[in-house]
Design a protein around this motif. Structure first.
Motif, PDB file in Angstrom:
ATOM      1  N   PHE A 146       1.225  -1.006   0.350  1.00 31.48           N
ATOM      2  CA  PHE A 146       0.230   0.085  -0.274  1.00 31.48           C
ATOM      3  C   PHE A 146       0.869   1.586   0.104  1.00 31.48           C
ATOM      4  N   GLY A 147       0.523   1.997  -0.853  1.00 33.33           N
ATOM      5  CA  GLY A 147       1.116   3.719  -0.906  1.00 33.33           C
ATOM      6  C   GLY A 147       2.355   3.727  -2.229  1.00 33.33           C
ATOM      7  N   ALA A 148       2.309   1.781  -2.938  1.00 28.01           N
ATOM      8  CA  ALA A 148       3.258   2.217  -3.701  1.00 28.01           C
ATOM      9  C   ALA A 148       2.776   2.561  -4.810  1.00 28.01           C
ATOM     10  N   SER A 149       2.741   2.653  -6.086  1.00 20.65           N
ATOM     11  CA  SER A 149       2.987   2.477  -7.659  1.00 20.65           C
ATOM     12  C   SER A 149       3.185   0.804  -8.294  1.00 20.65           C
ATOM     13  N   VAL A 150       1.810   0.814  -9.355  1.00 19.78           N
ATOM     14  CA  VAL A 150       2.355  -0.305  -9.911  1.00 19.78           C
ATOM     15  C   VAL A 150       1.674  -0.147 -11.217  1.00 19.78           C
ATOM     16  N   TYR A 151       1.268  -0.541 -12.836  1.00 20.04           N
ATOM     17  CA  TYR A 151       2.329  -0.355 -13.818  1.00 20.04           C
ATOM     18  C   TYR A 151       0.334  -1.038 -15.168  1.00 20.04           C
ATOM     19  N   PRO A 152      -0.631  -0.777 -14.891  1.00 20.14           N
ATOM     20  CA  PRO A 152      -1.435  -1.311 -15.246  1.00 20.14           C
ATOM     21  C   PRO A 152      -1.566  -1.230 -16.942  1.00 20.14           C
ATOM     22  N   CYS A 153      -1.129  -1.891 -17.869  1.00 20.61           N
ATOM     23  CA  CYS A 153      -1.053  -1.886 -19.256  1.00 20.61           C
ATOM     24  C   CYS A 153      -2.180  -1.778 -20.150  1.00 20.61           C
ATOM     25  N   HIS A 154      -2.228  -0.929 -21.384  1.00 20.59           N
ATOM     26  CA  HIS A 154      -3.514  -1.429 -22.432  1.00 20.59           C
ATOM     27  C   HIS A 154      -3.942  -2.051 -23.229  1.00 20.59           C
ATOM     28  N   GLY A 155      -4.900  -2.979 -22.787  1.00 22.75           N
ATOM     29  CA  GLY A 155      -4.794  -4.073 -23.829  1.00 22.75           C
ATOM     30  C   GLY A 155      -4.829  -5.100 -22.684  1.00 22.75           C
ATOM     31  N   ALA A 156      -4.667  -5.194 -21.576  1.00 21.73           N
ATOM     32  CA  ALA A 156      -4.552  -6.275 -20.770  1.00 21.73           C
ATOM     33  C   ALA A 156      -5.732  -6.055 -19.901  1.00 21.73           C
ATOM     34  N   GLN A 157      -6.005  -7.322 -18.911  1.00 24.22           N
ATOM     35  CA  GLN A 157      -6.561  -7.343 -18.196  1.00 24.22           C
ATOM     36  C   GLN A 157      -5.990  -7.892 -16.367  1.00 24.22           C
ATOM     37  N   HIS A 158      -6.215  -6.968 -15.950  1.00 23.86           N
ATOM     38  CA  HIS A 158      -5.477  -6.946 -14.315  1.00 23.86           C
ATOM     39  C   HIS A 158      -6.037  -8.141 -13.579  1.00 23.86           C
ATOM     40  N   THR A 159      -5.384  -8.511 -12.548  1.00 23.68           N
ATOM     41  CA  THR A 159      -6.412  -8.129 -10.851  1.00 23.68           C
ATOM     42  C   THR A 159      -5.718  -7.997 -10.237  1.00 23.68           C
ATOM     43  N   ILE A 160      -6.623  -7.852  -8.684  1.00 20.60           N
ATOM     44  CA  ILE A 160      -5.797  -6.848  -7.575  1.00 20.60           C
ATOM     45  C   ILE A 160      -6.364  -8.349  -6.391  1.00 20.60           C
ATOM     46  N   THR A 161      -5.573  -8.699  -5.420  1.00 16.51           N
ATOM     47  CA  THR A 161      -6.073  -9.506  -5.082  1.00 16.51           C
ATOM     48  C   THR A 161      -5.315  -8.997  -3.394  1.00 16.51           C
ATOM     49  N   VAL A 162      -6.644  -9.276  -2.361  1.00 18.39           N
ATOM     50  CA  VAL A 162      -5.796  -8.932  -1.436  1.00 18.39           C
ATOM     51  C   VAL A 162      -6.646  -9.863  -0.002  1.00 18.39           C
ATOM     52  N   LEU A 163      -5.084 -10.088   0.576  1.00 18.32           N
ATOM     53  CA  LEU A 163      -4.901 -11.723   1.505  1.00 18.32           C
ATOM     54  C   LEU A 163      -5.197 -11.241   2.667  1.00 18.32           C
ATOM     55  N   PRO A 164      -5.476 -11.700   3.590  1.00 19.83           N
ATOM     56  CA  PRO A 164      -5.782 -11.680   5.072  1.00 19.83           C
ATOM     57  C   PRO A 164      -4.185 -12.740   5.714  1.00 19.83           C
ATOM     58  N   LYS A 165      -3.115 -11.352   6.071  1.00 21.69           N
ATOM     59  CA  LYS A 165      -2.241 -12.634   7.201  1.00 21.69           C
ATOM     60  C   LYS A 165      -2.870 -13.729   8.081  1.00 21.69           C
ATOM     61  N   PRO A 166      -1.702 -14.660   8.075  1.00 25.44           N
ATOM     62  CA  PRO A 166      -2.509 -15.403   9.241  1.00 25.44           C
ATOM     63  C   PRO A 166      -2.520 -14.686  10.041  1.00 25.44           C
ATOM     64  N   CYS A 167      -3.710 -16.240  10.707  1.00 26.69           N
ATOM     65  CA  CYS A 167      -4.319 -15.709  11.985  1.00 26.69           C
ATOM     66  C   CYS A 167      -4.932 -13.997  12.208  1.00 26.69           C
ATOM     67  N   SER A 168      -4.822 -12.952  11.201  1.00 23.06           N
ATOM     68  CA  SER A 168      -5.611 -11.771  11.018  1.00 23.06           C
ATOM     69  C   SER A 168      -6.901 -11.436  11.217  1.00 23.06           C
ATOM     70  N   TRP A 169      -7.058 -10.639  12.175  1.00 21.64           N
ATOM     71  CA  TRP A 169      -8.055 -10.665  12.457  1.00 21.64           C
ATOM     72  C   TRP A 169      -8.897  -9.644  11.646  1.00 21.64           C
ATOM     73  N   LEU A 170      -8.657  -9.866  10.162  1.00 20.82           N
ATOM     74  CA  LEU A 170      -9.307  -9.120   9.113  1.00 20.82           C
ATOM     75  C   LEU A 170     -10.068 -10.343   8.541  1.00 20.82           C
ATOM     76  N   LEU A 171      -9.513 -11.317   8.832  1.00 23.90           N
ATOM     77  CA  LEU A 171     -10.747 -12.414   8.319  1.00 23.90           C
ATOM     78  C   LEU A 171     -11.497 -12.467   8.560  1.00 23.90           C
ATOM     79  N   ASN A 172     -12.643 -12.952   7.378  1.00 26.75           N
ATOM     80  CA  ASN A 172     -13.937 -12.995   7.322  1.00 26.75           C
ATOM     81  C   ASN A 172     -14.732 -11.199   7.727  1.00 26.75           C
ATOM     82  N   LYS A 173     -13.579 -10.345   7.254  1.00 24.55           N
ATOM     83  CA  LYS A 173     -14.757  -9.572   7.555  1.00 24.55           C
ATOM     84  C   LYS A 173     -14.660  -8.905   6.248  1.00 24.55           C
ATOM     85  N   LYS A 174     -16.049  -7.815   6.142  1.00 26.64           N
ATOM     86  CA  LYS A 174     -16.015  -7.253   4.594  1.00 26.64           C
ATOM     87  C   LYS A 174     -15.076  -6.193   4.334  1.00 26.64           C
TER      88      LYS A 174
END
Length: 322
Positions: A146-174
Motif C-alpha cells: 500500500f502506498g506504492a505504484s503499479v503499472y497496468p497496461c492498455h489492452g490487458a486484463q489485470h487482477t488485484i487480490t487482497v489476502l489476510p495474513k495468517p491469524c489476521s483479525w480481518l479474516l472473514n470481514k467485509k
C-alpha cells in the motif's frame, strides 16, 4: 494479589468513576480496546456523584503502567498532566491519537497522586495495530505494498487480490475496493459498489483495460465496514509492457568515413502495435542519455561505424529489460 484484595485495591475507582470510550459506557473490567493507526480515541471518566469533586487534592493524571509503555501515541492532555476535579464538573476526558504509533500493546492507568493512600486505577488495556499490515495485496502475481505504484497496461486484463495474513483479525470481514482519480475507461469486476468477504483465499477484483487508450493515473484503496481506508495504491496506466526490436545498418556517409544507423522499435506486448512515448535508455560511446520513442515507436542514432551503441527499455510493469 488475590481477587478479593484486588477488589479492595480498586474499590474507589469502581464506586466513584465510570469510564467511557468514544461516548460509550464501558465496565472497568472490559477496558480492553483495539486502536488502528490513524484513529483517535476519547477516554472519559465520569464522576458526577463523587465525593472527591472540589477536593483540592483530587487531581487526576493519565499515565502508562510501568513496563507497559507505548510508542508514538499522542495524548491530549499530555500523559502525567494533572487535571482538577473542579466544582461544577462531572467528567474529565483525554484523547489518544495513534498517528505513527508502533504496533503492539500498552497499558494505561489513572492516578490521583496527591491522595497517597489511593491506589492507581484498574488497567486500561490497548492493542495498537496498523491494519494495513494485516493484509497482503497482489497486482497480478506481484506482491506490492500500500502506498506504492503499479503499472497496468492498455489492452490487458489485470487482477488485484487482497489476502489476510495468517491469524489476521480481518479474516472473514467485509471489505470494499475504492477507486479515485480520472476516468480512464478501466472496468472493474465485481462492481466497486459490492463488498467482498475477505476469506483465507482472499478477495479478487478484475481490472479490464482491454479498451483503454488514455495514459494516466488512478488510485485504489481497501475500505473496511467501519470506514477505515488503506493508503492508496497508485495505478499508472500506459503501455507499460513492450517488446523491442533492435537493428543496426550502414548509413549514408562520406567515402572513408563509414557510419551506422542503430535503432530500437517498441511494440505493445498485448496489442502488438508500435508504441510512442516509451522511455529508451541509450549509451553512445561513453555517454548515456534517455529519450522516448516517436510516433513509429522508434528511437534511432546515426554514428561513426566504430562507436559503441547500446539501447534498451525497462518495462515498468515487471521491470524486465528489452
Amino acid at each position: 494479589m488475590s481477587t478479593e484484595s484486588k477488589q479492595i485495591h480498586f474499590s474507589t475507582w469502581h464506586q466513584e468513576f465510570m469510564p467511557y470510550v468514544n461516548g460509550q459506557r464501558v465496565r472497568w473490567d472490559d477496558l480492553d480496546l483495539e486502536l488502528l493507526a490513524g484513529e483517535v480515541c476519547e477516554l472519559k471518566l465520569d464522576y458526577e456523584y463523587s465525593w472527591l469533586i472540589g477536593d483540592p487534592d483530587a487531581h487526576i493524571a493519565l499515565e502508562y503502567q510501568p513496563g507497559k509503555e507505548g510508542q508514538g501515541l499522542v495524548f491530549d492532555p499530555p500523559l502525567g498532566q494533572l487535571a482538577e476535579m473542579a466544582k461544577g464538573t462531572t467528567s474529565l476526558s483525554w484523547t489518544i491519537k495513534a498517528d505513527g504509533a508502533v504496533c503492539g500493546s500498552f497499558v494505561l492507568q489513572f492516578a490521583i497522586p496527591k491522595i497517597v493512600e489511593m491506589s492507581k486505577s484498574p488497567p486500561v488495556n490497548f492493542g495498537m495495530s496498523n491494519w494495513e499490515q494485516e493484509l497482503e495485496i497482489k497486482f497480478d502475481e506481484f506482491s506490492v505494498s500500500f502506498g506504492a505504484s503499479v503499472y497496468p497496461c492498455h489492452g490487458a486484463q489485470h487482477t488485484i487480490t487482497v489476502l489476510p495474513k495468517p491469524c489476521s483479525w480481518l479474516l472473514n470481514k467485509k471489505i470494499r475496493l475504492l477507486m479515485g482519480g480520472g476516468n480512464l475507461g478501466v472496468v472493474v469486476k465485481p462492481s466497486l459498489a459490492n463488498e467482498q468477504l475477505l476469506t483465507q483465499e482472499g478477495a479478487t477484483w478484475e481490472l479490464n483495460c482491454l479498451n483503454t487508450t488514455q495514459n494516466g493515473s488512478f488510485s485504489l484503496q481497501v475500505m473496511l465496514e467501519s470506514g477505515e481506508k488503506t493508503s492508496p495504491l497508485t495505478m499508472s496506466l500506459a503501455h507499460n509492457l513492450v517488446t523491442a526490436q533492435h537493428w543496426s545498418e550502414p548509413a549514408e556517409s562520406f567515402p572513408g568515413y563509414p557510419r551506422t544507423l542503430h535503432g530500437i522499435r517498441s511494440s505493445s506486448s498485448f496489442l502488438k502495435v508500435p508504441v510512442s512515448g516509451v522511455p529508451v535508455s541509450q549509451q553512445v560511446g561513453s555517454d548515456t542519455s534517455r529519450s522516448s520513442t516517436d510516433v513509429n515507436g522508434e528511437v534511432t542514432v546515426n554514428v561513426d561505424a566504430d562507436v559503441y551503441v547500446k539501447m534498451w527499455i525497462v518495462n515498468r510493469y515487471d521491470e524486465s529489460v528489452v
